[in-house]
Scaffold this active site. Sequence first.
Site, PDB file in Angstrom:
ATOM      1  N   GLU A   1      -7.984  -2.515  -1.567  1.00 50.99           N
ATOM      2  CA  GLU A   1      -6.917  -2.062  -1.815  1.00 50.99           C
ATOM      3  C   GLU A   1      -6.735  -1.973   0.315  1.00 50.99           C
ATOM      4  OE1 GLU A   1      -4.168  -0.865  -1.875  1.00 50.99           O
ATOM      5  OE2 GLU A   1      -3.512  -0.689  -0.465  1.00 50.99           O
TER       6      GLU A   1
ATOM      7  N   THR B   1       0.714  -4.575  -3.046  1.00 49.81           N
ATOM      8  CA  THR B   1      -0.776  -4.582  -4.064  1.00 49.81           C
ATOM      9  C   THR B   1      -0.101  -5.396  -4.714  1.00 49.81           C
ATOM     10  OG1 THR B   1      -1.111  -2.688  -3.443  1.00 49.81           O
ATOM     11  CG2 THR B   1      -2.039  -3.687  -5.174  1.00 49.81           C
TER      12      THR B   1
ATOM     13  N   HIS C   1      -6.497   3.590   0.829  1.00 49.17           N
ATOM     14  CA  HIS C   1      -4.938   3.811   1.059  1.00 49.17           C
ATOM     15  C   HIS C   1      -4.309   4.405   1.912  1.00 49.17           C
ATOM     16  CE1 HIS C   1      -0.289   3.667   0.313  1.00 49.17           C
ATOM     17  NE2 HIS C   1      -0.536   1.802  -0.752  1.00 49.17           N
TER      18      HIS C   1
ATOM     19  N   ASP D   1      -6.611  -7.079  -0.579  1.00 52.40           N
ATOM     20  CA  ASP D   1      -4.823  -6.952  -0.907  1.00 52.40           C
ATOM     21  C   ASP D   1      -4.083  -7.573   0.339  1.00 52.40           C
ATOM     22  OD1 ASP D   1      -4.752  -4.442  -0.496  1.00 52.40           O
ATOM     23  OD2 ASP D   1      -4.016  -3.958  -2.207  1.00 52.40           O
ATOM     24  N   HIS D   2      -3.703  -6.797   1.501  1.00 51.71           N
ATOM     25  CA  HIS D   2      -3.553  -6.945   2.191  1.00 51.71           C
ATOM     26  C   HIS D   2      -3.514  -6.454   3.663  1.00 51.71           C
ATOM     27  CE1 HIS D   2      -1.704  -3.385   1.504  1.00 51.71           C
ATOM     28  NE2 HIS D   2      -1.524  -3.648   0.259  1.00 51.71           N
TER      29      HIS D   2
HETATM   30  C1  GP9 Z   1      -0.409   1.568  -6.614  1.00 55.36           C
HETATM   31  C2  GP9 Z   1      -0.949   0.734  -5.933  1.00 55.36           C
HETATM   32  C3  GP9 Z   1      -1.080   1.010  -3.687  1.00 55.36           C
HETATM   33  O1  GP9 Z   1      -0.340   1.239  -7.901  1.00 55.36           O
HETATM   34  O2  GP9 Z   1      -1.672  -0.388  -6.232  1.00 55.36           O
HETATM   35  O3  GP9 Z   1       0.415  -0.169  -3.930  1.00 55.36           O
HETATM   36  P1  GP9 Z   1       0.534  -0.962  -1.893  1.00 55.36           P
HETATM   37  O4  GP9 Z   1       1.643   0.303  -1.653  1.00 55.36           O
HETATM   38  O5  GP9 Z   1      -0.839  -0.824  -1.619  1.00 55.36           O
HETATM   39  O6  GP9 Z   1       1.527  -1.677  -2.535  1.00 55.36           O
HETATM   40 MN    MN Z   2      -2.603  -1.965  -1.885  1.00 54.95          MN
END
Ligand code: GP9
Ligand code: MN
Length: 631
Positions: free
Chosen positions: A254, A298, A413, A472-473
């Site tokens: 994340e 994500t 996150h 992921d980003h």
């Molecule tokens: C939620 C998590 C977060 O299940 O994968 O998503 P995001 O806000 O990073 O797109």
């Molecule tokens: Mn994410």
Amino acid sequence: MKSIKWPKHSILLIAIIATWIKTAITYHTSFEIDIENGMQEFILILNPLSFLLFAYGISLFFNSPKIRNSYLVFVSLLLSIVLYANVAFYRFYNDFITLPVLFQTDNVGQLGSSISEIVNWYDFLFFIDVVILIIAMIFIPKMEGKVAIRKNVRRAYFVVALAITFLNLGLAETERPQLLTRSFDREILVKNIGTYNYHLYDFYIQSKSSAQRALADGSELVEIDNYVQANQATVNEEMFGKYAGRNVIVVQLESLQNFVINKDMNGEVVTPFLNSLTKDKDTYYFSDFYHQTGLGKTSDAEFVVENSLFGLGRGAVFFTHGGNTYNSMAESLGNNGYFTNVMHSNNDSFWNRDMMYDSLNIDKFYDINSYTVNDENSVNWGLKDIPFFEQSVNLMTEMPQPFYSRLITLTNHYPFNLEEEDQMIPEYTSNSGTLNRYFQTVRYLDESIKVLFEELKEKGLYENSIIVMYGDHYGISENHNKAMSMYLEKDEITAYDSALLQSVPLFIHIPGSGDGKEVTETAGQIDLRPTILHLLGIDTTNDMQLGADLFSDEHEEFVIFRDGRFVTDELVYAGETCYERTTGEETDMAACQPYIDRAQVELDYSDKIINGDLLRFYDEKTGNLIKNAVH
Ligand code: GP9
Ligand code: MN
């Protein structure tokens, strides 16, 4: 008995208030909606009102009191049915109805067969507002004769309705920025705009995509297929199949960006474990690797990696096209004897994963219900990454092998909150609390990966696996440019810098390979599908994918971002400006133009595949078009 003099629009008012109160009570009694603060509670109570004002308000356009009343009863009955259908559905699926799910016959079938569990004797209460309305109509005398409702009354009424709608949307936007463009979760949508508006929104999204789908016949694929075939990179013979049969553990990290790797923050090492991997003999560390996600964040990263296609320019493909046919990496691995699964401690409806994972042919989703989550082991969005990895590896020991597990972390996150006991380094010191805390949560994430490796070794799952990990980003958006420029010791963050900051680390860790090194090849998430499949010896020549094997000599150093920006080993295109990669100096647009055009072509092809649901016309086993696809 003296008769009461009822004000003119009493019945309309009763209809609105009765349904409003009933809906608000239903939210609290029949759905498990997480409320985190007073504002969310306020939005939840307010949110049915705007829709009800409009839906019932249409009665003001009818002159006949009789028609007016019949219309009100009709609307209250219809809304009661919609709400009750959601309640019943929720009892079974713990989720709100979305149109595609309704049309999946097995869902409805399952509902039907367990009707006794779903229906309760007191369910007539969900229709109580209809009853109240009818009683009111009996007791309150109709307005005299056929009087047309005065125009200015109507106008005032709808101005109020509109004002309430904007108030609702405005508050929702502050609570959840980009709520409607990102549309991440049905629960969050319902929480913010209400069930009724949610259904309108769902209807809009679904009808838009079904129109494009209906117009497609598969012939569109010919051109795309030619392009894909012409751009295929031949496999690296030495690497192809070298690790066939191993378990595949993919960890989506994340919000992890590459700028923290091998870097200090006020003298503290931020990622000691990952840093050690960059020099490890069994790890390929890709240091010029980029995320390619859009608003789906994500879920887009998941999509890109599974399909080697791009997400969409608007919205999250997981949400808008969760029912499409795909030829995912999971499907391919499944066809080759793998048990495929995703592990992530969140509700299965988040990002519409429950539905999308079916479409991606993922055998099992270990969602929040597979984990022990309590106050002690959670923070921020839920289960902390260390217990998440510990519990995940435990679950892996029960899996049939070989397996493909894709794990998604959560602690790092936004807003990057962490309890004191887990803070291994101090905060950074800038004007951005977000960036300051980010280093701490990244440090925690790094520690959790170390735990993952230890657990895998302890449980005997390490040697026989390959472990692929990537960010992921971005975690730090351009809103924090000032603080970032301070950390990076730059005068300012230009469009060029922002593009390069989209780099996320990629680690391909293969126990025993001995061939590990840092790879500086410019690449992106879209390349992971062919790379992983080829390491396992799974052929992808017929697959409709836009990425290329990272180990192939023909892999091109050209990574396209979802918004049309791109990076190559020589150029960066961002902010409608063409930059020299090494110096960051502006250069002639002519240098970038061919890449700009190709980026557009690839993004368009990907959009066409998704919007037309074109893979339903494609047989990836033979590479042939299916002429009469039935679905
Ligand atoms: C939620 C998590 C977060 O299940 O994968 O998503 P995001 O806000 O990073 O797109
Ligand atoms: Mn994410």
